[in-house]
Scaffold this motif. Structure first.
Motif, short mmCIF file in Angstrom:
data_model
loop_
_atom_site.label_atom_id
_atom_site.label_comp_id
_atom_site.label_asym_id
_atom_site.label_seq_id
_atom_site.Cartn_x
_atom_site.Cartn_y
_atom_site.Cartn_z
N LYS A 169 0.42 23.23 13.95
CA LYS A 169 0.49 21.79 14.26
C LYS A 169 1.74 21.11 13.71
CE LYS A 169 -3.54 22.56 15.96
NZ LYS A 169 -3.62 22.94 17.40
N ILE A 170 2.60 21.87 13.08
CA ILE A 170 3.90 21.35 12.61
C ILE A 170 4.96 22.40 12.89
CG2 ILE A 170 3.00 19.81 10.81
CD1 ILE A 170 3.49 22.01 8.77
N TYR A 225 6.94 22.71 7.97
CA TYR A 225 6.09 23.55 7.11
C TYR A 225 6.82 23.87 5.80
CZ TYR A 225 3.49 27.64 5.48
OH TYR A 225 2.77 28.54 4.72
N GLN A 226 8.09 24.23 5.92
CA GLN A 226 8.87 24.59 4.73
C GLN A 226 9.07 23.38 3.82
OE1 GLN A 226 12.90 26.19 5.41
NE2 GLN A 226 12.19 28.04 4.32
N MET A 227 9.25 22.20 4.40
CA MET A 227 9.44 20.99 3.61
C MET A 227 8.20 20.61 2.83
SD MET A 227 11.68 18.70 6.32
CE MET A 227 11.59 17.25 5.29
N SER A 286 9.66 28.33 17.19
CA SER A 286 9.21 27.03 16.71
C SER A 286 8.04 26.50 17.54
CB SER A 286 10.37 26.02 16.73
OG SER A 286 11.38 26.41 15.82
N ARG A 287 8.10 26.73 18.87
CA ARG A 287 7.03 26.26 19.74
C ARG A 287 5.71 26.99 19.45
NH1 ARG A 287 8.13 26.70 26.03
NH2 ARG A 287 7.42 28.83 25.71
N VAL A 288 5.80 28.31 19.27
CA VAL A 288 4.60 29.09 18.97
C VAL A 288 4.05 28.72 17.58
CG1 VAL A 288 3.69 31.42 18.56
CG2 VAL A 288 5.30 31.01 20.44
N PHE A 289 4.96 28.54 16.63
CA PHE A 289 4.54 28.17 15.28
C PHE A 289 3.81 26.82 15.29
CE2 PHE A 289 4.87 26.53 11.01
CZ PHE A 289 4.77 27.64 10.20
N LYS A 290 4.35 25.86 16.02
CA LYS A 290 3.72 24.53 16.07
C LYS A 290 2.37 24.61 16.75
CE LYS A 290 4.68 19.69 17.11
NZ LYS A 290 5.68 18.71 17.62
#
Length: 294
Positions: A284-285, A290-292, A276-280
């Protein structure tokens, strides 16, 4: 390095098949003069043909393949030999005649993966040799696919045109892969190494990949590999790997078939929190946000 003639096309659409056939011309032979409106593919299976396109002379023998360009006049020279060949007429709006060195060709292949969906280069580009002589095994694959296309296009089944287009695309893809294989086997290590690393990363991204692992596989110092890789992709090995993982995660999130934890495990992240940290950092989210938004 010497410039070679290639044909590039964006493969977001299929080529449009027009007609095809097999020709047997007894000795002597001389091709007629014409200026085609579409692309014409010749696959020489026996004998010899000499033909000029614009001012360039091609001496075509068994195993040679050439694609004639639209709007360019080609005419034959009297040759004291027979010639047997397949021909395929087609067009593809995105096709362009280009020249590049083998080094630039590999650079195009290695750098084909981009990570911004708004970037036009994210579309897959197929690069074909205009004139080449593939290996015996590749030539057999190409001729087998050509024979399959000829047999299929002679029928009148439902949706025949899309089927013909798809079979032609497979044939052109085989030609592109054949050229890549030739360059990788005859080119320098500087050309082939970045492509091999890129291919390995895309295949094994879910596994633990370290500099030591790559050194053991490719038998080079990691710093050397990293410099060569960055030269061709514009990013380091592990930056590329992280970007690729994030792009794969977005596809999995869009499918809505996996939890965040399952996606993190599938992509080789140590835990869902790190994922989650790398994805954000990239988007930026968070993955959930992102899925929502989908």
């Amino acid at each position: 390095m010497e410039l070679q003639s290639y044909i590039s096309c964006i493969s977001d659409t299929l080529p449009t098949f027009s007609l095809a056939g097999e020709v047997h011309v007894p000795s002597p032979n001389k091709h007629f003069e014409r200026t085609p409106q579409n692309r014409i593919l010749y696959i020489i299976t026996d004998g010899t043909m000499q033909i000029i396109e614009d001012t360039k002379l091609y001496t075509l023998t068994a195993g040679d393949i050439i694609i004639f360009s639209p709007g360019k006049c080609h005419c034959g020279i009297l040759t004291n030999d027979h010639v047997d060949y397949y021909y395929i007429h087609f067009y593809w709006n995105s096709m362009q005649d280009i020249t590049m060195t083998s080094e630039e060709y590999i650079h195009q292949k290695v750098n084909r993966q981009t990570f911004s969906p708004d970037h036009p280069a994210c579309l897959d580009t197929l690069i074909l040799p205009k004139y080449f002589h593939p290996t015996h095994s590749c030539f057999n694959e190409i001729t087998n696919q050509t024979q399959h296309l000829l047999k299929t296009c002679s029928t009148s089944e439902l949706h025949q045109q899309p089927v013909n287009n798809a079979l032609l695309f497979i044939l052109l893809l085989q030609m592109s892969r054949s050229e890549l294989s030739r360059i990788l086997h005859t080119g320098s290590d500087n050309l082939s190494l970045p492509f091999q690393i890129c291919d390995y990363l895309k295949t094994h991204y879910s596994q633990k990949i370290t500099g030591a692992v790559l050194e053991n596989i490719f038998h080079h110092n990691f710093d050397y590999m990293n410099r060569r890789f960055k030269q061709y992709t514009g990013m380091t090995i592990f930056t590329f790997l992280e970007n690729y993982k994030i792009e794969q995660s977005k596809k999995l999130l869009q499918s809505r078939q996996f939890t965040i934890s399952e996606i993190a495990e599938t992509l080789g992240f140590c835990n869902p929190f790190y994922f989650s940290r790398v994805f954000k950092k990239h988007e930026k989210i968070t993955p959930k946000e992102y899925q929502m938004k989908l």
